[in-house]
Write an enzyme that holds these catalytic residues in place. Structure first.
Site, PDB file in Angstrom:
ATOM      1  CG  LEU A 168     -43.159  30.866  -2.663  1.00 29.32           C
ATOM      2  CD1 LEU A 168     -44.137  29.807  -3.380  1.00 29.32           C
ATOM      3  CD2 LEU A 168     -42.061  30.222  -2.495  1.00 29.32           C
ATOM      4  CG  ASP A 169     -40.180  36.850  -4.313  1.00 33.20           C
ATOM      5  OD1 ASP A 169     -40.265  37.349  -3.323  1.00 33.20           O
ATOM      6  OD2 ASP A 169     -39.129  36.806  -5.002  1.00 33.20           O
ATOM      7  CE  LYS A 170     -48.685  40.276  -9.115  1.00 39.42           C
ATOM      8  NZ  LYS A 170     -48.930  41.722  -9.561  1.00 39.42           N
ATOM      9  NE  ARG A 273     -36.653  37.798  -8.466  1.00 40.92           N
ATOM     10  CZ  ARG A 273     -37.655  38.706  -7.973  1.00 40.92           C
ATOM     11  NH1 ARG A 273     -38.533  38.762  -7.134  1.00 40.92           N
ATOM     12  NH2 ARG A 273     -37.684  39.953  -8.909  1.00 40.92           N
TER      13      ARG A 273
END
Length: 342
Positions: A168-170, A273
């Site tokens: 998962l992205d930060k 995104r």
């Protein structure tokens, strides 16, 4: 200073490397700093410095020596040198300070609070908070989920990448599955590749929704040719990339934006995104892809709320739900969009 990299934490040759691999000789050598004096011979004349060093110090990998160069640990004829591409001459004298780099120290335990929602002998399911980086990388060589997993579960040290099989992205919150054994990891990696791990996200996006309540967004994703810090939908005939598909379902809409559920069918970097931004609905807080810091959000409004798969060992059907974080709850309230508890 002793620094060792457990065998299981060396990057899996079949997977994506998280840091430069260290040979056993490198791991052992990091127990203390050593100065190594090397004379360049005729065979090295005209070679790149990093390649010449790799030729003359074969027990160390070229990537490790490049790290030492970048960290100022190499002197050429008495002068510091950092350019790996510098051409050496026969008779040059090189002194290398064999010392730990940030990269070589990245895979170490660091105690932290982790929200573990499921644990058995073969795997963990973790609810990752926004702001936590998943694995060590430039700018984040410590304080990552990988470091926390190692401190919580020493068994992770025996599994490549500490058992991390997806990311998962930060600034994306939510559920991740982590393997505790090599057999479970191999099975989960294949399950993800076969799209047998079901992942659903909740997202708050800009602009009111128009059109069908359900749609499938399909567009290949690759590095943005105009901005290498971003990903983008690309034409595979012209640019490198991979096919990607995200199914989106409208949950609620208002004048300021929309509340949607996104289901991944592939797992490309920044997939939701990019797809949402391309569809004209950048995520709230996602400034990289055209979003704005609104409704109190200080990060992209994206949460991995549902994770479902068949247990790779027991065969049991598993399903996990993660509650919506408070910042996203507050954002929904500010826009007058109720959360229905999905």
């Amino acid at each position: 200073m002793a620094v060792t990299v457990p065998e299981g934490l060396k990057p899996d040759p079949e997977g994506e490397a998280l840091m430069e691999d260290l040979t056993e000789a490198e791991s052992a050598s990091l127990s203390e700093t050593e100065l190594r004096a090397i004379g360049m011979g005729v065979a090295q004349h005209g070679e790149r410095l990093d390649r010449a060093l790799a030729d003359t110090v074969p027990e160390f990998s070229r990537s490790y020596l490049q790290q030492l160069l970048a960290h100022g640990a190499v002197r050429l004829n008495g002068q510091p040198v950092s350019k790996a591409a510098h051409r050496v001459k026969a008779g040059d004298q090189v002194v290398v300070e064999m010392r730990p780099t940030l990269e070589s120290q990245a895979f170490r335990p660091e105690a932290m609070d982790l929200d573990v929602v499921h644990e058995d002998a073969h795997l963990l399911v973790v609810n990752k908070p926004a702001g936590l980086v998943v694995h060590p990388a430039p700018g984040n060589w410590s304080g990552t989920l990988l470091n926390g997993l190692m401190a919580r579960d020493p068994q992770c040290a025996q599994v490549p990448r500490a058992g991390i099989v997806h990311r998962l992205d930060k600034d994306t919150s939510g559920l991740m599955v982590v393997a505790r054994t090599r057999s479970a990891m191999d099975a989960l990696v294949h399950m993800i590749a076969r799209r047998e791990v079901h992942r659903e996200y909740l997202a708050l996006a800009h602009r009111p929704w128009h059109g069908a309540a359900k749609l499938s967004l399909e567009g290949a994703i690759g590095r943005d040719p105009r901005n290498r810090l971003r990903m983008a939908e690309v034409n595979l005939a012209l640019h490198a990339g991979k096919t990607a598909r995200t199914d989106v379902e409208l949950l609620a809409s208002c004048e300021r934006g929309c509340w949607v559920r996104c289901t991944l069918h592939t797992g490309r970097t920044h997939q939701i995104r990019v797809h949402m931004a391309t569809a004209g609905h950048p995520l709230v807080g996602d400034v990289l892809y055209g979003g704005a810091m609104e409704a109190g959000m200080q990060r992209q409004a994206l949460h991995a709320f549902r994770l479902a798969f068949v247990h790779p060992v027991s065969g049991e059907a598993m399903e996990f739900l993660a509650p919506l974080p408070q910042d996203m709850r507050s954002a929904l309230g500010e826009w007058g969009l109720g959360y229905n508890g999905l």
